[in-house]
Design a protein around this motif. Structure first.
Motif, PDB file in Angstrom:
ATOM      1  N   ASP A  27     -11.240  12.395  -1.008  1.00 59.96           N
ATOM      2  CA  ASP A  27     -10.351  11.420  -0.383  1.00 59.96           C
ATOM      3  C   ASP A  27     -10.980  10.030  -0.468  1.00 59.96           C
ATOM      4  OD1 ASP A  27      -8.537  13.380   0.251  1.00 59.96           O
ATOM      5  OD2 ASP A  27      -8.939  13.372   2.405  1.00 59.96           O
ATOM      6  N   THR A  28     -10.141   9.015  -0.498  1.00 58.82           N
ATOM      7  CA  THR A  28     -10.601   7.631  -0.589  1.00 58.82           C
ATOM      8  C   THR A  28     -10.483   6.971   0.776  1.00 58.82           C
ATOM      9  OG1 THR A  28      -9.848   7.527  -2.873  1.00 58.82           O
ATOM     10  CG2 THR A  28     -10.227   5.437  -1.782  1.00 58.82           C
ATOM     11  N   LEU A  29     -11.501   6.187   1.127  1.00 63.25           N
ATOM     12  CA  LEU A  29     -11.518   5.473   2.400  1.00 63.25           C
ATOM     13  C   LEU A  29     -11.608   3.975   2.152  1.00 63.25           C
ATOM     14  CD1 LEU A  29     -14.130   7.639   4.351  1.00 63.25           C
ATOM     15  CD2 LEU A  29     -11.640   7.790   4.474  1.00 63.25           C
ATOM     16  N   VAL A  30     -10.995   3.198   3.031  1.00 59.91           N
ATOM     17  CA  VAL A  30     -11.142   1.744   3.037  1.00 59.91           C
ATOM     18  C   VAL A  30     -12.263   1.430   4.015  1.00 59.91           C
ATOM     19  CG1 VAL A  30     -10.032  -0.448   3.626  1.00 59.91           C
ATOM     20  CG2 VAL A  30      -8.701   1.374   2.531  1.00 59.91           C
ATOM     21  N   VAL A  31     -13.197   0.568   3.607  1.00 58.84           N
ATOM     22  CA  VAL A  31     -14.319   0.167   4.462  1.00 58.84           C
ATOM     23  C   VAL A  31     -14.123  -1.298   4.833  1.00 58.84           C
ATOM     24  CG1 VAL A  31     -16.821  -0.071   4.632  1.00 58.84           C
ATOM     25  CG2 VAL A  31     -15.834   1.758   3.229  1.00 58.84           C
ATOM     26  N   ARG A  32     -14.091  -1.580   6.135  1.00 56.41           N
ATOM     27  CA  ARG A  32     -13.964  -2.950   6.632  1.00 56.41           C
ATOM     28  C   ARG A  32     -15.071  -3.214   7.645  1.00 56.41           C
ATOM     29  NH1 ARG A  32      -8.968  -1.496   8.447  1.00 56.41           N
ATOM     30  NH2 ARG A  32      -9.533  -2.240  10.510  1.00 56.41           N
ATOM     31  N   VAL A  33     -15.418  -4.485   7.796  1.00 57.16           N
ATOM     32  CA  VAL A  33     -16.338  -4.889   8.850  1.00 57.16           C
ATOM     33  C   VAL A  33     -15.534  -5.747   9.817  1.00 57.16           C
ATOM     34  CG1 VAL A  33     -18.432  -6.168   9.424  1.00 57.16           C
ATOM     35  CG2 VAL A  33     -18.320  -4.828   7.307  1.00 57.16           C
ATOM     36  N   GLU A  34     -15.506  -5.334  11.078  1.00 59.35           N
ATOM     37  CA  GLU A  34     -14.773  -6.057  12.124  1.00 59.35           C
ATOM     38  C   GLU A  34     -15.714  -6.318  13.288  1.00 59.35           C
ATOM     39  OE1 GLU A  34     -11.377  -3.829  13.398  1.00 59.35           O
ATOM     40  OE2 GLU A  34     -10.279  -4.168  11.538  1.00 59.35           O
ATOM     41  N   ALA A  84      -7.367   5.762   2.868  1.00 62.44           N
ATOM     42  CA  ALA A  84      -6.602   4.863   2.003  1.00 62.44           C
ATOM     43  C   ALA A  84      -5.477   5.638   1.329  1.00 62.44           C
ATOM     44  CB  ALA A  84      -7.508   4.262   0.944  1.00 62.44           C
ATOM     45  N   VAL A  85      -4.411   4.942   1.020  1.00 59.48           N
ATOM     46  CA  VAL A  85      -3.321   5.516   0.242  1.00 59.48           C
ATOM     47  C   VAL A  85      -3.535   5.079  -1.203  1.00 59.48           C
ATOM     48  CG1 VAL A  85      -0.832   5.552  -0.122  1.00 59.48           C
ATOM     49  CG2 VAL A  85      -1.756   5.427   2.200  1.00 59.48           C
ATOM     50  N   VAL A  86      -3.697   6.039  -2.082  1.00 58.77           N
ATOM     51  CA  VAL A  86      -3.932   5.753  -3.489  1.00 58.77           C
ATOM     52  C   VAL A  86      -2.772   6.333  -4.281  1.00 58.77           C
ATOM     53  CG1 VAL A  86      -5.485   6.084  -5.458  1.00 58.77           C
ATOM     54  CG2 VAL A  86      -6.418   5.831  -3.141  1.00 58.77           C
ATOM     55  N   LEU A  87      -2.132   5.493  -5.062  1.00 58.91           N
ATOM     56  CA  LEU A  87      -0.995   5.925  -5.870  1.00 58.91           C
ATOM     57  C   LEU A  87      -1.423   6.047  -7.331  1.00 58.91           C
ATOM     58  CD1 LEU A  87       1.694   3.558  -4.341  1.00 58.91           C
ATOM     59  CD2 LEU A  87       1.253   5.940  -3.761  1.00 58.91           C
TER      60      LEU A  87
END
Length: 82
Positions: A29-36, A45-48
């Motif tokens: 699975d793919t993940l989005v990594v953000r710094v907040e 993440a949604v990957v098409l």
């Protein structure tokens, strides 16, 4: 829920099994990594899938197209074929 994990020498982390199960995450699975605000946030993440149109595939579209020649030319421009 809280869990503890460590960063490997290669900068990798392992998400604890209970976290993966709770979120329904699977290997690959793919993940989005953000710094907040100084925190690391991971989100699924949604990957098409992406299809690159070969000349043969575009020819197939042309053969089966039920559009005007003008619209067909516009599509070909959008596909990068003109």
């Amino acid at each position: 829920m809280s869990a503890i994990t460590q960063i490997s020498k290669r900068g990798q982390i392992t998400l604890p099994a209970e976290v993966r199960k709770m979120l329904g995450l699977e290997p690959g699975d793919t993940l989005v990594v953000r710094v907040e605000e100084g925190r690391i946030v991971l989100e699924p993440a949604v990957v098409l899938p992406l299809e690159l149109y070969s000349d043969e595939r575009v020819a197939e579209f042309e053969e089966n197209a039920e559009v005007s020649p003008e619209k067909l030319e516009a599509f070909k421009k959008a596909w990068g074929q003109v």
